[in-house]
Design a protein around this motif. Structure first.
Motif, short mmCIF file in Angstrom:
data_model
loop_
_atom_site.label_atom_id
_atom_site.label_comp_id
_atom_site.label_asym_id
_atom_site.label_seq_id
_atom_site.Cartn_x
_atom_site.Cartn_y
_atom_site.Cartn_z
N PHE A 206 0.81 -1.22 0.00
CA PHE A 206 0.00 0.00 0.00
C PHE A 206 0.85 1.27 0.00
N GLU A 207 2.10 1.17 -0.40
CA GLU A 207 2.94 2.36 -0.48
C GLU A 207 2.53 3.28 -1.62
N LYS A 208 1.95 2.68 -2.69
CA LYS A 208 1.57 3.48 -3.85
C LYS A 208 0.07 3.44 -4.14
N THR A 209 -0.69 2.71 -3.35
CA THR A 209 -2.14 2.61 -3.54
C THR A 209 -2.78 2.32 -2.20
N ASP A 210 -4.07 2.67 -2.08
CA ASP A 210 -4.76 2.36 -0.83
C ASP A 210 -5.76 1.22 -1.03
N GLU A 211 -5.72 0.57 -2.18
CA GLU A 211 -6.64 -0.52 -2.49
C GLU A 211 -5.97 -1.46 -3.48
N ILE A 212 -6.27 -2.76 -3.40
CA ILE A 212 -5.71 -3.74 -4.32
C ILE A 212 -6.72 -3.96 -5.45
N TRP A 213 -6.40 -3.42 -6.63
CA TRP A 213 -7.30 -3.53 -7.77
C TRP A 213 -6.94 -4.69 -8.70
N ASP A 214 -5.73 -5.19 -8.58
CA ASP A 214 -5.23 -6.26 -9.43
C ASP A 214 -4.75 -7.40 -8.53
N PRO A 215 -5.25 -8.63 -8.74
CA PRO A 215 -4.83 -9.72 -7.85
C PRO A 215 -3.34 -10.00 -7.88
N ARG A 216 -2.65 -9.53 -8.92
CA ARG A 216 -1.20 -9.73 -8.96
C ARG A 216 -0.48 -8.90 -7.90
N GLN A 217 -1.20 -7.95 -7.29
CA GLN A 217 -0.65 -7.20 -6.15
C GLN A 217 -0.77 -7.96 -4.84
N ALA A 218 -1.52 -9.06 -4.84
CA ALA A 218 -1.77 -9.80 -3.61
C ALA A 218 -0.53 -10.58 -3.20
N VAL A 219 0.05 -10.18 -2.09
CA VAL A 219 1.24 -10.84 -1.55
C VAL A 219 0.94 -11.25 -0.12
N GLY A 220 1.14 -12.52 0.17
CA GLY A 220 0.88 -13.02 1.52
C GLY A 220 1.93 -14.01 1.94
N THR A 221 1.61 -14.81 2.96
CA THR A 221 2.51 -15.84 3.46
C THR A 221 2.02 -17.23 3.08
N PRO A 231 -8.53 -9.80 -16.59
CA PRO A 231 -9.80 -9.32 -16.04
C PRO A 231 -11.00 -9.95 -16.75
N SER A 232 -11.98 -10.37 -15.96
CA SER A 232 -13.24 -10.96 -16.43
C SER A 232 -13.06 -12.29 -17.14
N VAL A 233 -11.85 -12.83 -17.13
CA VAL A 233 -11.58 -14.13 -17.75
C VAL A 233 -11.15 -15.14 -16.69
N GLY A 234 -10.09 -14.81 -15.94
CA GLY A 234 -9.62 -15.72 -14.91
C GLY A 234 -8.16 -15.50 -14.60
N GLY A 235 -7.54 -16.49 -13.95
CA GLY A 235 -6.14 -16.35 -13.58
C GLY A 235 -5.60 -17.65 -13.02
N THR A 236 -4.32 -17.62 -12.65
CA THR A 236 -3.67 -18.81 -12.12
C THR A 236 -2.81 -18.46 -10.92
N LEU A 237 -2.65 -19.45 -10.04
CA LEU A 237 -1.76 -19.37 -8.90
C LEU A 237 -0.73 -20.46 -9.04
N GLU A 238 0.46 -20.23 -8.49
CA GLU A 238 1.51 -21.24 -8.52
C GLU A 238 2.03 -21.51 -7.12
N ARG A 239 2.68 -22.64 -6.93
CA ARG A 239 3.20 -23.05 -5.64
C ARG A 239 4.20 -22.03 -5.10
N ASN A 240 4.12 -21.73 -3.82
CA ASN A 240 5.09 -20.89 -3.14
C ASN A 240 6.26 -21.77 -2.70
#
Length: 557
Positions: A206-221, A231-240
């Motif tokens: 959130f240093e440059k935005t106050d909201e996550i508009w793109d799931p590629r910004q999603a960083v977790g543990t 957008p409006s189609v889908g996406g993929t996740l990969e193993r951490n």
């Protein structure tokens, strides 16, 4: 954890108590918040006498959502952003989907040093995803403080801020210890930390935005990372590759696709192009379940009680809804059993403000509920009383009542309203239903610019959030404008009641008051059927977490 001497049904439902006595991981010198019973949900793959198969590694789980969420920020989202965050993010405390007990998450242990102070001891060596701008740095107490303070931001878009509003301070004692001080005792707080939506996030996002508009910004543990998204189609996740649980996750990744049409989703399950779906992330209704069973008898289904009742909601400030007599007339004329059959093919149960199946220790018992005027059968006496009240108000036969509906989730937002239109004709009210675009429909709701509609407002499966979200004066989804100081006092008091019996009585009083004053016309609570293809193992949905413990999921194909 089991509690000798307690009835089995009660032991299974006292899931937070195991956590509140520290689930054998720490000691508590002070009195702790009371237990919060809920109902266990059937396992997707019940235990049998045969040994459990050993998990296989590899494969990609294929899932779906019915629309692109307006935001991918799990701290503010009320949409299907969980298709990403349930795999990418993690919470401090977790729910065991088999027992509904609270178990350690990013916090390895905790203790209440007094009734208002919770100390959390974090796991060491846990790292965020090795993605910019966080770049794999270690998860620390500062991230917990940041996340808790962000989730309690007093702004409308933070829809779950009420779960954290009694936090006075959150502070880092050291790198791996957090102290949370509450303004007053709050029995539900630890349970709230287990909801998958209350994930821990790094400040850097959130240093440059106050909201996550793109799931590629999603960083977790969590065990998976976002790889790509259209957008409006889908996406993929990969193993951490740096996930802190040794040997997990078992799957290589997850993919999701946006499927707006229900028939197309069923076709995808039939042709094995989807592996799993639960509630708003690809779950199905009872008629859809029956249709799938006829063509694909090997598909498994898990009934998951929805965490919200379906209600007729009205703007209480506008006449004639500001007159209790009119609200009561509508309530009396409504045939809940008929509506349940029309909207859900009977798959659900009549309920009040809380569902007696979802929260059996807290809700008005079914036998009491079905004896109340409006809920009881037959309807003759209720219809006669409704007609008397309308005549007393001077409401003529043929009175025109305006209502709004949307075709999305028709079983929730259209079918119950159509049933109500037919039923209200019996007391001389003619309902005109205006169909709206879903975005405009939701926008009008948030701005409190609507008249009458059928809705259901999601809340955490705990009586505090169920009551406070929908019925408290400042509730985040109190769209009808309920303003009742007496009700507010009851909801406030149950939050700090450390004694279970005392708290239960306060919760029951609040529900009876809501029904007596007809702030909404409560209909039923439905069931969503999770779809589990026969090769999917280890995933177990609950009303709280739609995938269960995602790192345990594996594919036997």
């Amino acid at each position: 954890m089991r509690y000798p001497g307690w009835p089995l049904v009660l032991r299974r439902s006292l899931w937070p108590l195991a956590a509140l006595v520290l689930i054998a991981v720490s000691c508590a010198p002070a009195p702790l918040p009371a237990a919060t019973p809920t109902q266990a949900v059937a396992a997707a793959h019940p235990a049998s006498a045969t040994p459990a198969a050993q998990p296989r590694r590899g494969g990609v789980l294929r899932a779906s959502i019915n629309s692109e969420p307006p935001t991918w920020d799990e701290h503010t989202s009320t949409g299907p952003s969980g298709v990403v965050w349930e795999f990418v993010g993690q919470t401090l405390v977790r729910e065991d989907p088999r027992t509904r007990d609270l178990i350690p998450g990013l916090a390895k242990s905790w203790e209440w040093t007094d009734s208002r102070t919770l100390v959390l001891h974090l796991r060491q060596g846990v790292r965020f995803h090795n993605r910019p701008p966080v770049n794999g740095r270690e998860f620390t107490a500062d991230d917990v403080v940041f996340s808790i303070n962000r989730m309690r931001t007093p702004a409308p878009r933070f829809a779950r801020r009420g779960q954290f509003e009694l936090v006075d301070t959150a502070s880092a004692v050291d790198r791996y210890t957090v102290k949370v001080t509450l303004k007053e005792p709050f029995v539900s707080f630890l349970a709230y930390l287990s909801w998958e939506r209350n994930v821990m996030m790094p400040r850097e996002i959130f240093e440059k935005t106050d909201e996550i508009w793109d799931p590629r910004q999603a960083v977790g543990t969590g065990p998976f990372m976002v790889k790509e998204h259209t957008p409006s189609v889908g996406g993929t996740l990969e193993r951490n590759p740096d996930f802190w649980m040794q040997g997990k996750p078992y799957m290589d990744g997850v993919s999701w696709v946006v499927i707006v049409d229900d028939a197309a989703r069923l076709a995808a399950y039939r042709t094995a192009r989807l592996d799993y779906g639960s509630e708003s992330l690809g779950g199905v209704t009872y008629p859809e379940k029956l249709a799938l069973e006829r063509t694909n008898p090997r598909i498994g289904f898990v009934p998951v009680p929805l965490a919200y009742p379906v209600e007729l909601v009205m703007d209480l400030k506008k006449p004639p809804f500001n007159d209790l007599r009119f609200r009561r007339a509508i309530d009396l004329a409504t045939d809940r059993q008929e509506t349940l059959k029309v909207a859900m093919d009977g798959d659900g149960h009549i309920s009040g403000p809380l569902s007696w199946q979802l929260l059996p220790q807290w809700a008005i018992p079914e036998v009491e509920l079905l004896q109340r005027p409006g809920f009881r059968q037959p309807k003759d006496a209720d219809i006669a009383e409704a007609q008397r009240l309308l005549a007393q108000m001077g409401i003529p036969r043929g009175y025109k009542l305006q209502a709004e509906a949307a075709r999305e989730f028709a079983w929730l937002q259209l079918a119950p309203l159509e049933a109500a239109a037919s039923q209200l004709q019996r007391v001389g009210i003619e309902m005109n239903i205006t169909m709206m675009d879903f975005a405009a429909y939701k926008d009008a709701e948030v701005r409190r610019q609507f008249a009458f509609r059928s809705r259901g407002f999601l809340a955490f499966d705990e009586p505090d959030d169920q009551l406070r979200t929908r019925y408290y004066s400042t509730g985040t989804r109190n769209y009808g404008g309920i303003q009742d100081p007496e009700l507010d006092v009851l909801i406030d008091r149950q939050r700090g009641a450390l004694d279970f019996v005392q708290r239960r009585e306060l919760v029951l009083q609040a529900q009876r008051l809501i029904l007596d004053r007809v702030y909404q016309v409560h209909l039923y609570t439905g069931v969503s059927w999770a779809v589990v293809q026969p090769w999917v193992k280890g995933l177990q949905p609950t009303p709280r977490n739609r995938y269960g413990l995602v790192e345990d999921g594996w594919l036997d194909r």
